[in-house]
Design a protein around this motif. Structure first.
Motif, PDB file in Angstrom:
ATOM      1  N   VAL A  57      37.286   0.448 -63.646  1.00  0.00           N
ATOM      2  CA  VAL A  57      37.229   1.322 -64.573  1.00  0.00           C
ATOM      3  C   VAL A  57      35.486   1.171 -65.089  1.00  0.00           C
ATOM      4  N   LEU A  58      35.096   2.279 -65.377  1.00  0.00           N
ATOM      5  CA  LEU A  58      33.483   2.356 -65.891  1.00  0.00           C
ATOM      6  C   LEU A  58      33.729   2.652 -67.225  1.00  0.00           C
ATOM      7  N   VAL A  59      33.223   1.939 -68.193  1.00  0.00           N
ATOM      8  CA  VAL A  59      33.238   2.243 -69.753  1.00  0.00           C
ATOM      9  C   VAL A  59      31.842   2.389 -70.200  1.00  0.00           C
ATOM     10  N   LEU A  60      31.504   3.697 -70.785  1.00  0.00           N
ATOM     11  CA  LEU A  60      30.496   4.172 -71.152  1.00  0.00           C
ATOM     12  C   LEU A  60      30.377   4.375 -72.772  1.00  0.00           C
ATOM     13  N   GLY A  61      29.314   3.890 -73.520  1.00  0.00           N
ATOM     14  CA  GLY A  61      29.233   4.069 -75.008  1.00  0.00           C
ATOM     15  C   GLY A  61      28.645   5.244 -75.372  1.00  0.00           C
ATOM     16  N   SER A  62      28.712   5.486 -76.821  1.00  0.00           N
ATOM     17  CA  SER A  62      27.812   6.752 -77.219  1.00  0.00           C
ATOM     18  C   SER A  62      26.522   6.167 -77.112  1.00  0.00           C
ATOM     19  N   GLU A  63      25.593   7.205 -77.147  1.00  0.00           N
ATOM     20  CA  GLU A  63      23.959   7.009 -77.195  1.00  0.00           C
ATOM     21  C   GLU A  63      23.787   6.410 -78.360  1.00  0.00           C
ATOM     22  N   GLY A  64      23.106   5.383 -78.350  1.00  0.00           N
ATOM     23  CA  GLY A  64      22.654   4.808 -79.623  1.00  0.00           C
ATOM     24  C   GLY A  64      23.372   3.614 -79.933  1.00  0.00           C
ATOM     25  N   ALA A  65      24.859   3.625 -80.208  1.00  0.00           N
ATOM     26  CA  ALA A  65      25.687   2.614 -80.575  1.00  0.00           C
ATOM     27  C   ALA A  65      26.300   1.903 -79.171  1.00  0.00           C
ATOM     28  N   GLY A  66      26.273   2.536 -78.300  1.00  0.00           N
ATOM     29  CA  GLY A  66      26.809   2.076 -77.383  1.00  0.00           C
ATOM     30  C   GLY A  66      28.346   1.515 -77.207  1.00  0.00           C
ATOM     31  N   ILE A  67      28.715   0.514 -76.534  1.00  0.00           N
ATOM     32  CA  ILE A  67      30.255   0.157 -76.449  1.00  0.00           C
ATOM     33  C   ILE A  67      30.260  -0.692 -77.584  1.00  0.00           C
ATOM     34  N   PRO A  68      31.299  -0.360 -78.329  1.00  0.00           N
ATOM     35  CA  PRO A  68      31.599  -1.411 -79.844  1.00  0.00           C
ATOM     36  C   PRO A  68      31.699  -2.598 -79.038  1.00  0.00           C
ATOM     37  N   ARG A  69      31.370  -3.600 -80.075  1.00  0.00           N
ATOM     38  CA  ARG A  69      31.239  -5.144 -79.702  1.00  0.00           C
ATOM     39  C   ARG A  69      32.587  -5.631 -79.279  1.00  0.00           C
ATOM     40  N   ARG A  70      33.581  -5.360 -80.099  1.00  0.00           N
ATOM     41  CA  ARG A  70      35.067  -6.018 -79.513  1.00  0.00           C
ATOM     42  C   ARG A  70      35.235  -5.338 -78.260  1.00  0.00           C
ATOM     43  N   ALA A  71      35.140  -4.122 -77.954  1.00  0.00           N
ATOM     44  CA  ALA A  71      35.353  -3.633 -76.693  1.00  0.00           C
ATOM     45  C   ALA A  71      34.762  -4.276 -75.595  1.00  0.00           C
ATOM     46  N   MET A  72      33.345  -4.566 -75.966  1.00  0.00           N
ATOM     47  CA  MET A  72      32.509  -5.176 -74.837  1.00  0.00           C
ATOM     48  C   MET A  72      33.055  -6.329 -74.397  1.00  0.00           C
ATOM     49  N   GLU A  73      33.525  -7.273 -75.513  1.00  0.00           N
ATOM     50  CA  GLU A  73      33.919  -8.544 -75.091  1.00  0.00           C
ATOM     51  C   GLU A  73      35.168  -8.503 -74.394  1.00  0.00           C
ATOM     52  N   LYS A  74      35.826  -7.337 -74.115  1.00  0.00           N
ATOM     53  CA  LYS A  74      36.953  -7.235 -72.959  1.00  0.00           C
ATOM     54  C   LYS A  74      36.422  -6.754 -71.493  1.00  0.00           C
ATOM     55  N   MET A  75      35.101  -6.647 -71.280  1.00  0.00           N
ATOM     56  CA  MET A  75      34.507  -6.347 -70.169  1.00  0.00           C
ATOM     57  C   MET A  75      34.720  -7.499 -69.166  1.00  0.00           C
ATOM     58  N   ASP A  76      34.993  -7.325 -67.819  1.00  0.00           N
ATOM     59  CA  ASP A  76      34.919  -7.984 -66.784  1.00  0.00           C
ATOM     60  C   ASP A  76      33.583  -8.447 -66.357  1.00  0.00           C
ATOM     61  N   GLU A  77      32.649  -7.116 -66.635  1.00  0.00           N
ATOM     62  CA  GLU A  77      31.301  -7.614 -66.278  1.00  0.00           C
ATOM     63  C   GLU A  77      30.516  -6.241 -66.966  1.00  0.00           C
ATOM     64  N   VAL A  78      29.321  -6.411 -67.258  1.00  0.00           N
ATOM     65  CA  VAL A  78      28.522  -5.477 -68.028  1.00  0.00           C
ATOM     66  C   VAL A  78      27.430  -4.936 -66.886  1.00  0.00           C
ATOM     67  N   VAL A  79      27.136  -3.754 -66.684  1.00  0.00           N
ATOM     68  CA  VAL A  79      26.367  -3.347 -65.604  1.00  0.00           C
ATOM     69  C   VAL A  79      25.321  -2.560 -66.046  1.00  0.00           C
ATOM     70  N   SER A  80      24.176  -2.198 -65.425  1.00  0.00           N
ATOM     71  CA  SER A  80      23.239  -1.753 -66.140  1.00  0.00           C
ATOM     72  C   SER A  80      22.360  -0.792 -65.006  1.00  0.00           C
ATOM     73  N   VAL A  81      21.550   0.338 -65.489  1.00  0.00           N
ATOM     74  CA  VAL A  81      20.830   1.137 -64.483  1.00  0.00           C
ATOM     75  C   VAL A  81      19.477   0.157 -64.922  1.00  0.00           C
ATOM     76  N   GLU A  82      18.732  -0.413 -63.850  1.00  0.00           N
ATOM     77  CA  GLU A  82      17.254  -0.824 -63.974  1.00  0.00           C
ATOM     78  C   GLU A  82      16.392   0.141 -64.127  1.00  0.00           C
ATOM     79  N   MET A  83      15.645  -0.091 -65.050  1.00  0.00           N
ATOM     80  CA  MET A  83      14.546   0.763 -65.519  1.00  0.00           C
ATOM     81  C   MET A  83      13.282   0.426 -64.940  1.00  0.00           C
ATOM     82  N   VAL A  84      12.356   1.422 -64.182  1.00  0.00           N
ATOM     83  CA  VAL A  84      11.039   1.167 -63.804  1.00  0.00           C
ATOM     84  C   VAL A  84      10.128   0.964 -64.721  1.00  0.00           C
TER      85      VAL A  84
END
Length: 227
Positions: A178-205
């Protein structure tokens, strides 16, 4: 429910004519297009520009409007046998929701769940999805934390999108995910983020705050589909 725009109306005519109750036209159509409309054997009504604008709530209807059956959201429990789901956590902008639905469908995800919201303005999301909402199962679940717990119990690995996460190309992607995406600005709520098995990102140049949620979704979904 009124949906409008030439692309969506023609999409429905081709793929889901059973959903159309009537077609409203605010312009003269070329002979072939009008013939295609008549072949559906649905009621056709001519409306003037003023009425068309009112029905489209000021949107760009291009002379095409369809009165369709109310959109039927999926039961998220029917998605638990899927391999890849996208969850939008607290995203309310229908433009972003529709754009992510369109991307998820095009790139091969099995379904999308809008969580942490009570309802979606269906007409706007359908239009932003270019009609993909009629082909991709979409569910609405008000309680995000309960949803994440149930998905974990169903055997999904949860990947949360976050600026400080593992670059997506380096992450180990499990087959049932499952890919979980949060709203722009707020992102994924903290309590929900704690349930993630892994946090992934798009690497910026270049240094920048973040991508639009629909742009980030496109990159992450593509990478996860081809991991």
């Amino acid at each position: 429910m009124i949906v409008y725009g030439k692309q969506i109306c023609k999409f429905l005519m081709a793929r889901h004519p059973e959903l159309i109750q009537r077609i409203l036209l605010a312009k003269e159509l070329p002979k072939k297009e009008f013939g295609d409309v008549m072949k559906l054997r649905k009621p056709v009504e001519r409306v003037d520009g003023k009425k068309a604008q009112a029905l489209a709530r000021g949107g760009n209807h291009q002379g095409w409007l369809c009165d369709v059956l109310p959109y039927r959201y999926a039961d998220y429990r029917t998605m638990t046998e899927s391999r890849f789901l996208v969850v939008l956590a607290g995203v309310t902008d229908v433009g972003n929701i529709g754009a992510v639905v369109r991307t998820a469908y095009a790139l091969g995800a099995d379904g999308l769940i809008a969580a942490g919201v009570k309802q979606i303005a269906s007409e706007g999301a359908i239009r932003a999805s270019a009609g993909a909402m009629f082909d991709l199962p979409v569910a609405v679940v008000p309680n995000l934390l309960d949803l994440l717990n149930e998905l974990k119990l169903a055997g999904f690995t949860l990947y949360g999108a976050g600026m400080e996460g593992t670059p997506i190309q380096e992450a180990q992607i499990e087959p049932k995910r499952v890919l979980v995406l949060g709203s722009e600005g707020a992102g994924i709520p903290r309590r929900a983020m704690e349930k993630m098995d892994e946090v992934v990102s798009v690497e910026m140049v270049r240094p920048f705050d973040s991508l639009n949620v629909s742009a980030a979704a496109a990159i992450l979904i593509y990478r996860m589909m081809h991991a």
